[in-house]
Write an enzyme that holds these catalytic residues in place. Structure first.
Site, PDB file in Angstrom:
ATOM      1  N   GLU A  66       0.838  -1.199   0.000  1.00  0.00           N
ATOM      2  CA  GLU A  66       0.000   0.000   0.000  1.00  0.00           C
ATOM      3  C   GLU A  66       0.876   1.254   0.000  1.00  0.00           C
ATOM      4  OE1 GLU A  66      -4.137  -0.175   1.987  1.00  0.00           O
ATOM      5  OE2 GLU A  66      -2.911   1.001   3.352  1.00  0.00           O
ATOM      6  N   GLU A 113       2.209   1.908  -3.398  1.00  0.00           N
ATOM      7  CA  GLU A 113       1.145   2.474  -4.238  1.00  0.00           C
ATOM      8  C   GLU A 113       0.918   3.948  -3.898  1.00  0.00           C
ATOM      9  OE1 GLU A 113      -2.397   0.141  -3.786  1.00  0.00           O
ATOM     10  OE2 GLU A 113      -3.399   1.143  -5.444  1.00  0.00           O
ATOM     11  N   CYS A 155      -7.936  -1.979   3.855  1.00  0.00           N
ATOM     12  CA  CYS A 155      -7.758  -3.200   4.651  1.00  0.00           C
ATOM     13  C   CYS A 155      -8.999  -3.588   5.446  1.00  0.00           C
ATOM     14  CB  CYS A 155      -6.551  -3.060   5.578  1.00  0.00           C
ATOM     15  SG  CYS A 155      -6.587  -1.556   6.493  1.00  0.00           S
ATOM     16  N   SER A 162      -6.838   1.976  -2.473  1.00  0.00           N
ATOM     17  CA  SER A 162      -5.677   1.143  -2.782  1.00  0.00           C
ATOM     18  C   SER A 162      -6.164  -0.231  -3.229  1.00  0.00           C
ATOM     19  CB  SER A 162      -4.822   1.002  -1.516  1.00  0.00           C
ATOM     20  OG  SER A 162      -3.954  -0.089  -1.647  1.00  0.00           O
ATOM     21  N   LYS A 197     -14.987 -10.072   8.052  1.00  0.00           N
ATOM     22  CA  LYS A 197     -13.910 -10.946   7.547  1.00  0.00           C
ATOM     23  C   LYS A 197     -14.449 -12.314   7.136  1.00  0.00           C
ATOM     24  CE  LYS A 197     -10.290  -8.259   8.405  1.00  0.00           C
ATOM     25  NZ  LYS A 197      -9.526  -7.678   7.318  1.00  0.00           N
ATOM     26  N   GLU A 225     -15.545 -11.657   3.738  1.00  0.00           N
ATOM     27  CA  GLU A 225     -14.387 -11.349   2.890  1.00  0.00           C
ATOM     28  C   GLU A 225     -13.668 -12.627   2.443  1.00  0.00           C
ATOM     29  OE1 GLU A 225     -10.777  -9.785   4.675  1.00  0.00           O
ATOM     30  OE2 GLU A 225     -10.618  -8.298   3.093  1.00  0.00           O
ATOM     31  N   GLU A 230     -13.017 -13.927  -5.552  1.00  0.00           N
ATOM     32  CA  GLU A 230     -11.681 -13.572  -6.055  1.00  0.00           C
ATOM     33  C   GLU A 230     -10.565 -13.984  -5.099  1.00  0.00           C
ATOM     34  OE1 GLU A 230     -14.115 -11.524  -5.278  1.00  0.00           O
ATOM     35  OE2 GLU A 230     -13.438  -9.671  -4.335  1.00  0.00           O
ATOM     36  N   CYS A 236     -10.693  -1.547  14.558  1.00  0.00           N
ATOM     37  CA  CYS A 236     -10.933  -2.968  14.855  1.00  0.00           C
ATOM     38  C   CYS A 236     -11.046  -3.254  16.354  1.00  0.00           C
ATOM     39  CB  CYS A 236      -9.818  -3.822  14.268  1.00  0.00           C
ATOM     40  SG  CYS A 236      -9.657  -3.635  12.499  1.00  0.00           S
TER      41      CYS A 236
HETATM   42 FE1  SF4 Z   1     -13.324  -2.992   9.541  1.00  0.00          FE
HETATM   43 FE2  SF4 Z   1     -14.589  -3.314  11.839  1.00  0.00          FE
HETATM   44 FE3  SF4 Z   1     -13.650  -5.414  10.545  1.00  0.00          FE
HETATM   45 FE4  SF4 Z   1     -11.934  -3.727  11.704  1.00  0.00          FE
HETATM   46  S1  SF4 Z   1     -13.437  -4.997  12.750  1.00  0.00           S
HETATM   47  S2  SF4 Z   1     -11.754  -4.604   9.655  1.00  0.00           S
HETATM   48  S3  SF4 Z   1     -13.000  -1.779  11.417  1.00  0.00           S
HETATM   49  S4  SF4 Z   1     -15.296  -4.065   9.833  1.00  0.00           S
END
Ligand code: SF4
Length: 592
Positions: A286, A289, A312, A332, A371, A374, A379, A516
């Site tokens: 990052e 970039e 991220c 990014s 996550k 994700e 992909e 987070c």
């Molecule tokens: Fe984003 Fe919240 Fe996940 Fe951290 S905990 S990556 S701020 S969604």
């Protein structure tokens, strides 16, 4: 008194002759769970029929599991009380018991002091197989890759709606229907997966009942750990170590990094790694970039997209993909640390160890519910094999540790494994608002100016205000940084970018309030900013204690580039570590 020598969970004991395994374990302070067993000491009454089989343990040399409450200690016996085989057996036994039990727990006279209910909780049972079919007339459940919505449990308090609409401006939840059918959710007849939901999980964090919960990945992890053909590795996100202890009664803001590594090893993971390693890698990609776009911009290149936006946080990615698809070339292209870790684990690490990627299971421990979604994005898989197989939250990890009867508080600290467990202080502060951009600036400064950064702490980037800005001096070049946490705040900065009014060079966005550390999968903090500040302070403390505090100084990252990737931004690095974005509304329509 005659005694018998045996070993339980690697601890040696001399138990009185005639003792059961359960009694000997107790002498060692090992708490084997029991249901039918009863011992009324003063009345000298003991019930040990070994009937429920909840207390089963593994005895070396025996094919079948043995009930600890009725199995006598024998000389030289070697017993394991919480292997994955044992945990799986207990879960199955419990599911059988529950499937045949009335489900009036809310109004049952025993509610609050029911051993069966406590045991179900201790064993992490969330569903009773077959229940959906038994109650098909009223059961209304909506499952997405990250969240589960159980409409029957909604009491219409509308806390989730406030978080989703007022704080996050996501607009996925609103009240619909009337009377008994009233509930909160995506617009009528729509489910979460096909709504604007970003999976940030802030609704789950405030729901007072079980109407909104995370999808539980622990049973999948248990299954993988019990499979001898699989190598199971784990990565832990920075924010987890600053909050996990709270689930065990430890003061908020206490780092449990070493204890967490020890607990994960005790749970049976083959390698215990750190997402912070991948956070350092993220900075390399990052940061490169950022510098490329910045240099081109300063040289008058009108095609250079400035400001660059961090990428991220998957909750944030979901948000801009849904609401700002026309700006998807601004963030990014660097993958999140979770996904960079998975990509490197299933290529570089798997090749180094000679493991087929299909036999390598990557588990992530995250403060985050987004996550889970994700890691399931198309992909981030090769021929259908995901780079990260399962993602469990901090709360799920705590429940898993308790299920395995591991006493986190008393564990001695252990280190992460090399090479994917080695990180700098810059990787650690990713877990709090402002941390990603501070880490990026530590590296970008040195590369941009060619000078050593003397003042490593960019304190002007820290804090808890929802929208912040600071101008850094890169040897005479002013670099204006914007920071937003919480999607409502992010929207303000993004609208400025969209209208061309933004004069930032780079903007960090984290979807969750506090970053987070306040993620939807963290121990519940009930909006207490003291807890969030304590968690942030813990991460800055770990950063200060690290011998290396800039990502580009991580020798294992340098080695990874030398041995495998070439240099930051190379074709191979792009292939493995970068991604692209979609118009989420369009994608939802196609999937529908
Ligand atoms: Fe984003 Fe919240 Fe996940 Fe951290 S905990 S990556 S701020 S969604």
């Amino acid at each position: 008194m005659e005694t018998v020598k045996l070993t339980i969970d690697d601890k040696k004991i001399e138990a009185p002759k005639g003792s059961t395994v359960y009694q000997a374990a107790k002498l060692l302070g090992i708490d084997v769970p029991t249901l039918c067993y009863m011992h009324l000491h003063d009345m000298n009454i003991e019930n040990k029929p070994g009937g429920c089989r909840i207390c089963v343990v593994e005895v070396q040399g025996r094919r079948n599991l043995a009930p600890a409450c009725s199995t006598k200690c024998e000389p030289g016996m070697v017993v394991k009380t919480h292997t994955t085989r044992v945990l799986n057996a207990r879960t199955t036994v419990m599911e059988f018991l529950l499937s045949d039990h009335p489900k009036d727990c809310l109004v049952c006279p025993k509610s609050g002091s029911c051993d069966l209910q406590d045991m179900a909780h201790r064993l992490g049972i969330r569903e009773i197989p077959g229940q959906e079919y038994a109650e098909v007339s009223t059961y209304r459940k909506d499952t997405s890759p990250s969240l589960v919505r159980d409409l029957d449990k909604c009491i219409m308090c509308r806390r989730c709606e406030t978080m989703c609409n007022e704080v996050q401006t996501v607009g996925a939840l609103s009240a619909f229907n009337r009377g008994f059918m009233a509930a909160v959710g995506p617009a009528f007849e729509q489910n979460i997966e096909h709504s604007s939901c970003t999976y940030c999980g802030q609704c789950v964090a405030v729901c007072p009942t079980g109407a909104l919960t995370e999808v539980n990945h622990v049973p999948h992890v248990l299954k993988a750990l019990a499979d001898p053909s699989k190598t199971v590795i784990v990565q832990t996100a920075p924010a987890v170590r600053a909050a996990l202890g709270e689930e065990f009664g430890i003061e908020p803001g206490t780092l449990v990094t070493g204890k967490m590594a020890a607990a994960l090893r005790a749970l049976g993971f083959d390698y215990v790694f750190d997402t912070d390693f991948a956070a350092d890698l993220t900075i390399m990609e990052e940061g490169t970039e950022l510098l490329d776009r910045l240099s081109r911009h300063l040289n008058g290149d009108k095609t250079a997209r400035i400001p660059i936006l961090t990428s991220c946080c998957p909750g944030w990615v979901n948000f801009f993909e849904y609401y700002y698809p026309d700006m998807k070339d601004v963030p990014s292209t660097a993958k999140s640390p979770q996904q960079m870790f998975g990509a490197i684990a299933k290529s570089y690490f798997a090749e180094k160890k000679g493991i087929d990627r299909n036999d390598l299971v990557v588990v992530s421990i995250m403060p985050c519910l987004a996550k889970k979604y994700e890691c399931q994005r198309d992909e981030f898989a090769v021929n259908g094999n995901q780079d990260v197989d399962f993602s469990i939250s901090t709360r799920e990890l705590a429940a898993f540790i308790k299920q395995a009867n591991i006493d986190l508080k008393t564990l001695a600290d252990e280190d992460f494994d090399a090479p994917l467990g080695e990180s700098t202080g810059a990787g650690v502060i990713f877990g709090t608002t402002g941390g990603v951009i501070e880490a990026a600036c530590r590296t970008a400064y040195e590369i941009f100016t060619g000078k050593k950064l003397e003042r490593i702490d960019f304190t002007e980037l820290r804090g808890m205000e929802g929208v912040r800005s600071a101008t850094l001096d890169f040897n005479g070049t002013p670099i204006k940084i914007g920071i937003a946490h919480g999607l409502g705040n992010a929207r303000k900065l993004l609208d400025e970018v969209k209208s061309g009014k933004s004069d930032f060079s780079a903007i960090e966005v984290m979807a969750c309030p506090g970053g987070c550390i306040g993620g939807g999968g963290q121990p519940l903090h009930h909006g207490d900013s003291k807890i969030l500040k304590a968690r942030a302070a813990a991460l800055y403390q770990e950063d200060r204690q690290k011998p290396l505090r800039k990502s580009h100084e991580n020798p294992f990252i340098t080695k990874l580039y030398e041995e495998y990737l070439g240099k930051p931004g190379s074709e191979k690095a792009h292939h493995l570590l970068h991604t692209h974005y979609f118009d989420r509304k369009e994608q939802i329509l196609v999937k529908k």
